[in-house]
Design a protein around this motif. Sequence first.
Motif, PDB file in Angstrom:
ATOM      1  N   LYS A 121       0.826  -1.210   0.000  1.00 22.47           N
ATOM      2  CA  LYS A 121       0.000   0.000   0.000  1.00 22.47           C
ATOM      3  C   LYS A 121       0.859   1.258   0.000  1.00 22.47           C
ATOM      4  CE  LYS A 121      -1.032  -0.744   4.854  1.00 22.47           C
ATOM      5  NZ  LYS A 121      -2.106  -0.945   5.809  1.00 22.47           N
ATOM      6  N   GLU A 122       2.156   1.133   0.374  1.00 20.29           N
ATOM      7  CA  GLU A 122       3.065   2.286   0.393  1.00 20.29           C
ATOM      8  C   GLU A 122       3.283   2.881  -0.990  1.00 20.29           C
ATOM      9  OE1 GLU A 122       3.876  -0.828   1.238  1.00 20.29           O
ATOM     10  OE2 GLU A 122       4.686  -0.869   3.252  1.00 20.29           O
ATOM     11  N   ILE A 123       3.104   2.086  -2.032  1.00 16.94           N
ATOM     12  CA  ILE A 123       3.348   2.581  -3.390  1.00 16.94           C
ATOM     13  C   ILE A 123       2.051   2.850  -4.150  1.00 16.94           C
ATOM     14  CG2 ILE A 123       5.656   1.633  -3.618  1.00 16.94           C
ATOM     15  CD1 ILE A 123       3.267  -0.183  -5.569  1.00 16.94           C
ATOM     16  N   SER A 124       0.940   2.760  -3.460  1.00 24.24           N
ATOM     17  CA  SER A 124      -0.342   3.059  -4.107  1.00 24.24           C
ATOM     18  C   SER A 124      -0.582   4.571  -4.062  1.00 24.24           C
ATOM     19  CB  SER A 124      -1.470   2.321  -3.392  1.00 24.24           C
ATOM     20  OG  SER A 124      -1.619   2.806  -2.082  1.00 24.24           O
ATOM     21  N   PRO A 125      -1.477   5.069  -4.896  1.00 25.63           N
ATOM     22  CA  PRO A 125      -1.776   6.505  -4.873  1.00 25.63           C
ATOM     23  C   PRO A 125      -2.278   6.933  -3.491  1.00 25.63           C
ATOM     24  CG  PRO A 125      -2.789   5.460  -6.778  1.00 25.63           C
ATOM     25  CD  PRO A 125      -2.266   4.363  -5.906  1.00 25.63           C
TER      26      PRO A 125
END
Length: 114
Positions: free
Chosen positions: A42-46
Amino acid sequence: MQIKIKRVYESPSKDDGKRILVDRLRPRGISKESGKIDLWLKEISPSNELRNWYGHDLEHWVEFKKRYWAELRSNPEGLEKLKDSLDEKVITFLYSSKNLEYNNAIALMEFLSK
């Protein structure tokens, strides 16, 4: 390495390889086990702000990608975690959007190809 994308609601397949969820929110009705999710990034999601602004409005698609890619570039820790997770021959990015052509997994795949 081959990167594929797939809706998390589709049945898992042996051909999926490592399955990485790239959404910020957990998909409704899908557990880590039932979705065969190997990793949740989730750290690299918008960001929530960007996700809400975009709202899957296709008129915002090009600008969404620009803003999302800027978020990715300003997140070296998240990108490093992503890079470290790309350790299999086949990786499948999982997303929950109903839109199969304009979603964050597509944008992420485009970002990685540049």
